[in-house]
Motif scaffolding. Sequence first.
Motif, short mmCIF file in Angstrom:
data_model
loop_
_atom_site.label_atom_id
_atom_site.label_comp_id
_atom_site.label_asym_id
_atom_site.label_seq_id
_atom_site.Cartn_x
_atom_site.Cartn_y
_atom_site.Cartn_z
N ASN A 44 0.80 -1.23 0.00
CA ASN A 44 0.00 0.00 0.00
C ASN A 44 0.83 1.28 0.00
O ASN A 44 0.31 2.35 0.25
N ARG A 45 2.15 1.14 -0.29
CA ARG A 45 2.89 2.34 -0.60
C ARG A 45 2.51 2.79 -2.01
O ARG A 45 2.06 1.99 -2.83
N LEU A 46 2.68 4.08 -2.27
CA LEU A 46 2.25 4.64 -3.53
C LEU A 46 3.42 5.36 -4.18
O LEU A 46 4.09 6.18 -3.55
N THR A 47 3.67 5.06 -5.44
CA THR A 47 4.74 5.71 -6.20
C THR A 47 4.13 6.58 -7.29
O THR A 47 3.32 6.12 -8.08
N ILE A 48 4.53 7.84 -7.30
CA ILE A 48 4.07 8.79 -8.31
C ILE A 48 5.28 9.26 -9.11
O ILE A 48 6.32 9.62 -8.53
N SER A 49 5.15 9.24 -10.43
CA SER A 49 6.28 9.58 -11.30
C SER A 49 5.82 10.48 -12.44
O SER A 49 4.65 10.44 -12.86
N ILE A 50 6.77 11.27 -12.95
CA ILE A 50 6.51 12.09 -14.13
C ILE A 50 7.81 12.26 -14.91
O ILE A 50 8.89 12.41 -14.32
N PRO A 87 3.16 3.40 3.81
CA PRO A 87 1.90 2.89 3.26
C PRO A 87 0.70 3.75 3.62
O PRO A 87 0.68 4.38 4.68
N LEU A 88 -0.28 3.78 2.70
CA LEU A 88 -1.48 4.59 2.87
C LEU A 88 -2.66 3.72 3.26
O LEU A 88 -2.80 2.58 2.78
N ALA A 89 -3.51 4.25 4.11
CA ALA A 89 -4.77 3.57 4.43
C ALA A 89 -5.64 3.55 3.18
O ALA A 89 -5.65 4.50 2.40
#
Length: 378
Positions: A44-50, A87-89
């Motif tokens: 539930n970790r989140l990866t954001i890329s650009i 991690p995100l809920a």
Amino acid sequence: MLNRYLFALLATLLSGSIAQAQQFPGRTPTPNDTLVSPRILPDNRLTISIYAPKASEVTLMGDLLPTYTPVKLVKDEKGVWTHTLGPLAPNVYTYDLNVDGVKTFDPKNAKFKESQNGISNIVEVPGKETAYLAVKNVPHGRVESVWYYSSSLSDTRRMHIYTPPGYDQLKEALPVLYLLHGGGDNDASWTTVGRANFILDNLLAEGKMKPMIVVMPAGHVPGKGPAMGAGPDQDPFAKDFLSDIIPYVEKNYRVSAKREHRALAGLSMGGIQTMNIALFNPDKFSYVLPLSTGYFPPVLEELEKKYTSVLKNPKINQWKLFWIAMGGEKDIAYQNNKNTMALFDKYGIKYKYIEVPGGHTFLAWRDNLYTFAPLLFR
């Protein structure tokens, strides 16, 4: 004869494709071609890329950050900027990227929230906690984008209207929930990031709420900032709401015009509008639900100085439900709300109060809708 025509057509198409290929030669592939953003990892970790090879700084902002403080993305040797958080809920979150000082939409994420001044990305971290707002295999209502002419504002305006599953087959007039958005958002916000239609679909499928029509108007008016003063006379939207929106809905939809079949709810700016409209017109509603809101101290003084007759109106305590919700102490309206409830206490105005986690965001407001919708029109 037919084969000759087919051959000629094929030759024409082929020659056109060759000419187009010569005119627009194949471009050089980039890391952006295969980039995926956002990516939810197994824990539930989140990866954001650009992909922004010429940028000097990229930051991330949104309600997925615990302190709402922008964080910097890190650039790799290919020009891809990345940040992993959590991690995100499980929940639905919004976020914005900022590339060298310019707010930038994540081009790899097609899910978005429309607001008054632009769009923001949405990402859902799935889990059992989000079951109440998930898109399920249940009967779904319809969300219409409706344009109407506002005689009070001399303007053509938009609102969104939710009709429950089976509305076209229903014969009885339905109750109406008027659901207002906050400052900076618009009439689409409750059904994009708010997921209101899916929340209501699921509640109806489980038999937990009464069928109702939900009207989500645009709270901002042309040329005006957010209205946070006392009373409807200080907010042109209130005139639009009472003079144009309610009559339009009652003329064009199969709804009841009885006060016991009208509810009014709103968050933040929309919560101020909710109180201004309902407190000054208590005979028009039976359910009043301000969320994450409260009058500022000068406005409270104005209420006591000019409108004590409004605060003393016994019809307010005839509402079936006056329900106030806050997103906990992290809610930016928390103190204003405490001050406002103290004023209500002083004048004997009865209400119910609830706090939920989430601060001043849809993390709290979606939960609010899920909780109060089953309380309406019982």
